[in-house]
Scaffold this active site. Structure first.
Site, PDB file in Angstrom:
ATOM      1  N   PHE A  31      -6.194   9.343  -2.320  1.00  0.00           N
ATOM      2  CA  PHE A  31      -4.996   8.882  -3.024  1.00  0.00           C
ATOM      3  C   PHE A  31      -4.601   7.552  -2.404  1.00  0.00           C
ATOM      4  O   PHE A  31      -4.301   7.488  -1.216  1.00  0.00           O
ATOM      5  CB  PHE A  31      -3.851   9.893  -2.842  1.00  0.00           C
ATOM      6  CG  PHE A  31      -2.528   9.453  -3.439  1.00  0.00           C
ATOM      7  CD1 PHE A  31      -1.972  10.143  -4.505  1.00  0.00           C
ATOM      8  CD2 PHE A  31      -1.817   8.368  -2.920  1.00  0.00           C
ATOM      9  CE1 PHE A  31      -0.740   9.759  -5.053  1.00  0.00           C
ATOM     10  CE2 PHE A  31      -0.598   7.972  -3.466  1.00  0.00           C
ATOM     11  CZ  PHE A  31      -0.057   8.682  -4.527  1.00  0.00           C
ATOM     12  N   GLU A  32      -4.623   6.507  -3.195  1.00  0.00           N
ATOM     13  CA  GLU A  32      -4.144   5.214  -2.719  1.00  0.00           C
ATOM     14  C   GLU A  32      -3.568   4.465  -3.893  1.00  0.00           C
ATOM     15  O   GLU A  32      -4.141   4.474  -4.987  1.00  0.00           O
ATOM     16  CB  GLU A  32      -5.296   4.327  -2.207  1.00  0.00           C
ATOM     17  CG  GLU A  32      -6.088   4.821  -1.040  1.00  0.00           C
ATOM     18  CD  GLU A  32      -7.124   3.792  -0.563  1.00  0.00           C
ATOM     19  OE1 GLU A  32      -7.949   3.334  -1.371  1.00  0.00           O
ATOM     20  OE2 GLU A  32      -7.076   3.452   0.626  1.00  0.00           O
ATOM     21  N   ILE A  33      -2.428   3.824  -3.672  1.00  0.00           N
ATOM     22  CA  ILE A  33      -1.914   2.882  -4.657  1.00  0.00           C
ATOM     23  C   ILE A  33      -1.715   1.593  -3.871  1.00  0.00           C
ATOM     24  O   ILE A  33      -0.927   1.569  -2.923  1.00  0.00           O
ATOM     25  CB  ILE A  33      -0.574   3.351  -5.269  1.00  0.00           C
ATOM     26  CG1 ILE A  33      -0.701   4.784  -5.812  1.00  0.00           C
ATOM     27  CG2 ILE A  33      -0.126   2.400  -6.380  1.00  0.00           C
ATOM     28  CD1 ILE A  33       0.602   5.370  -6.354  1.00  0.00           C
ATOM     29  N   TYR A  75       0.851  -1.200   0.000  1.00  0.00           N
ATOM     30  CA  TYR A  75       0.000   0.000   0.000  1.00  0.00           C
ATOM     31  C   TYR A  75       0.878   1.237   0.000  1.00  0.00           C
ATOM     32  O   TYR A  75       1.888   1.286   0.701  1.00  0.00           O
ATOM     33  CB  TYR A  75      -0.864  -0.029   1.252  1.00  0.00           C
ATOM     34  CG  TYR A  75      -1.908   1.054   1.367  1.00  0.00           C
ATOM     35  CD1 TYR A  75      -3.151   0.913   0.766  1.00  0.00           C
ATOM     36  CD2 TYR A  75      -1.660   2.211   2.111  1.00  0.00           C
ATOM     37  CE1 TYR A  75      -4.127   1.898   0.896  1.00  0.00           C
ATOM     38  CE2 TYR A  75      -2.633   3.201   2.248  1.00  0.00           C
ATOM     39  CZ  TYR A  75      -3.866   3.036   1.638  1.00  0.00           C
ATOM     40  OH  TYR A  75      -4.829   3.996   1.771  1.00  0.00           O
ATOM     41  N   HIS A 117      -9.356   1.306   6.137  1.00  0.00           N
ATOM     42  CA  HIS A 117      -8.163   0.791   5.450  1.00  0.00           C
ATOM     43  C   HIS A 117      -6.936   0.907   6.358  1.00  0.00           C
ATOM     44  O   HIS A 117      -6.106  -0.003   6.425  1.00  0.00           O
ATOM     45  CB  HIS A 117      -7.883   1.592   4.163  1.00  0.00           C
ATOM     46  CG  HIS A 117      -8.838   1.276   3.052  1.00  0.00           C
ATOM     47  ND1 HIS A 117      -8.727   1.844   1.799  1.00  0.00           N
ATOM     48  CD2 HIS A 117      -9.919   0.465   2.993  1.00  0.00           C
ATOM     49  CE1 HIS A 117      -9.707   1.390   1.027  1.00  0.00           C
ATOM     50  NE2 HIS A 117     -10.445   0.555   1.725  1.00  0.00           N
TER      51      HIS A 117
END
Ligand code: GDP
Ligand code: MN
Length: 432
Positions: free
Chosen positions: A325-327, A258, A362
């Site tokens: 914003f998440e990758i 993450y 999350h």
């Protein structure tokens, strides 16, 4: 009798070590949930609802919250003064952008955006900036998600903005809609209460649906199942950094799960019992075994900078990775630990009765079930979502002020990135 067991994070780490039970020290064996054994040993009776497996923050008080906040701000400014470019913990040359994206062998990844038809203009601006800064070079496919149906205009308009493949998906109702057993009246009362504190809500519960969807369901959408990695983008955000490497291959190559950009405190009114409910889950059966021995326990329980917030959230710092914003690696969320925990959370109905957000969900999931070294601060990616920034001092970043967290001085104390750096990063100089 009130029983509290204090387990120090590094000792939780191997599920052995010293434990404090009402000021007495006990050596804890393999089996904390060993609850029973521990209790028998101590001759204590545990009330229904008491929690035997819990974390406390062992950090020594350094100063008042105001002093802590000032100190953290200063140290963060120091760190932000350093010039950086790209991550140092991977061979970035091996994941450079290709000369020609057409024949490029991509990672299993998609750019995902949840939107309604009326979000077109704002989302189009995001896509244009995102293409310029990253995706024109790589052409990762886009997946647009909507609880409604995308219009032909939306689809045509979007496709005109990029050469990358695009899929336009209507989310199955079962993954989006409010579960039928929710008491709408009760949920409405709570949302009215929150709205008085200025917290965003919607009369038709669409905000709750959206938060629950991102918390536990987006990675189950059939069209998302073919991918392992995702990058979530939104309308009304800005990207300031021209990226020259494949961020998905960076995650894959390093085994990271993450990546985030901004980390901040939450409004505790929206997560009052998220932490206690989570402790409840960990105390059921042998669920405590899902806790990763190298989790981010101190970051999750920090109470130095905004102790009042932690108190209102019943032990959770409320510090979270900002999820616009998440990758990330969806296999983490699809995995057993996160799935069972989410199911537990969902049965409490508190996505509607309390308004739990996907960002804290999350973050707690990652903090408990992932090795902290597998969570990556994308320090190099300049990013803005009102009202917060991540802005590196870097030659490929333009348009933001290095180190700036927010335009408003009043919001400075919402930044908890310094805590992440202190508690969860071994050596920042090795990463950037
Ligand atoms: P905020 O940043 O927390 O204020 O939330 P946003 O308004 O930015 O919403 C988060 C994301 O979900 C954005 O990408 C929105 O376009 C999208 N979104 C929010 N509510 C809905 C909804 O009811 N339906 C759909 N399809 N998208 C939504
Ligand atoms: Mn937003």
């Amino acid at each position: 009798l009130v029983l509290s067991i204090h387990v120090f994070p590094d000792q939780v780490a191997d599920f052995s070590g010293e434990v404090m039970v009402e000021s007495e020290r006990w050596i804890l064996g393999e089996t904390v949930s060993t609850k029973e054994r521990l209790l028998r040993k101590n001759g204590y009776y545990i009330h229904k609802g008491d929690v035997a497996f819990q974390f406390i923050n062992p950090v020594e008080k350094v100063g008042t919250p105001e002093e802590m906040n000032y100190l953290n701000m200063e140290r963060f400014a120091d760190i932000s003064g350093k010039e950086i470019l790209e991550p140092l913990d991977y061979d970035i040359e091996s994941i450079r952008s290709p000369e020609n994206p057409d024949g490029y062998e991509r990672a299993s990844a998609t750019i995902v955006a949840l939107a309604r038809n009326e979000d077109f203009d704002e989302l189009a601006k995001t896509i244009l900036s995102f293409e310029k800064m990253f995706n024109a070079k790589f052409q990762y496919p886009y997946t647009f998600l909507n609880d409604g149906t995308f219009s032909d205009n939306f689809k045509k308009g979007m496709q005109a903005l990029s050469k990358a493949q695009m899929e336009f998906v209507t989310i199955p109702e079962s993954l989006w809609q409010m579960p039928p057993h929710i008491d709408k009246k009760k949920a409405k009362q709570q949302m009215n209460k929150l709205s008085k504190s200025g917290i965003k809500y919607s009369k038709d519960f669409s905000v709750n649906n959206m938060l629950r969807f991102f918390s536990g369901n987006f990675y189950h959408v059939p069209e998302m199942k073919k991918y392992r990695y995702y990058w979530r983008i939104e309308p009304k955000v800005s990207f300031f950094t021209e990226l020259k490497y494949d961020v998905f291959k960076y995650l894959q190559g390093t085994g990271k799960l993450y990546g985030f950009s901004i980390s901040l405190y939450d409004n505790p009114l929206t997560v009052e019992t998220l932490w206690p409910e989570t402790m409840g889950f960990l105390n059921e059966g042998s669920n405590f075994q899902y806790v990763n021995k190298k989790g981010s326990f101190q970051w999750l329980t920090e109470n130095q900078q905004l102790p009042g917030v932690n108190a209102k959230a019943n032990g959770y710092s409320t510090c979270h990775f900002w999820s616009n914003f998440e990758i990330g690696d969806m296999n983490f969320f699809r995995g057993e630990a996160y799935s069972l925990w989410f199911q537990h959370l969902d049965t409490t109905n508190k996505f509607y009765y309390e308004r739990w957000g996907d960002a804290p969900v999350h973050s707690i999931g990652l903090g408990l079930f992932a090795d902290k070294s597998k969570i990556h601060w994308f320090r190099d990616i300049g990013y803005f979502h009102y009202p917060y920034y991540n802005c590196p001092k870097a030659e490929n970043t333009r348009g933001c002020l290095p180190g700036q967290f927010s335009e408003s001085l009043e919001l400075q104390d919402r930044n908890c990135l310094q805590n992440w750096i202190d508690y969860s990063i071994d050596n920042l100089n090795k990463i950037y």
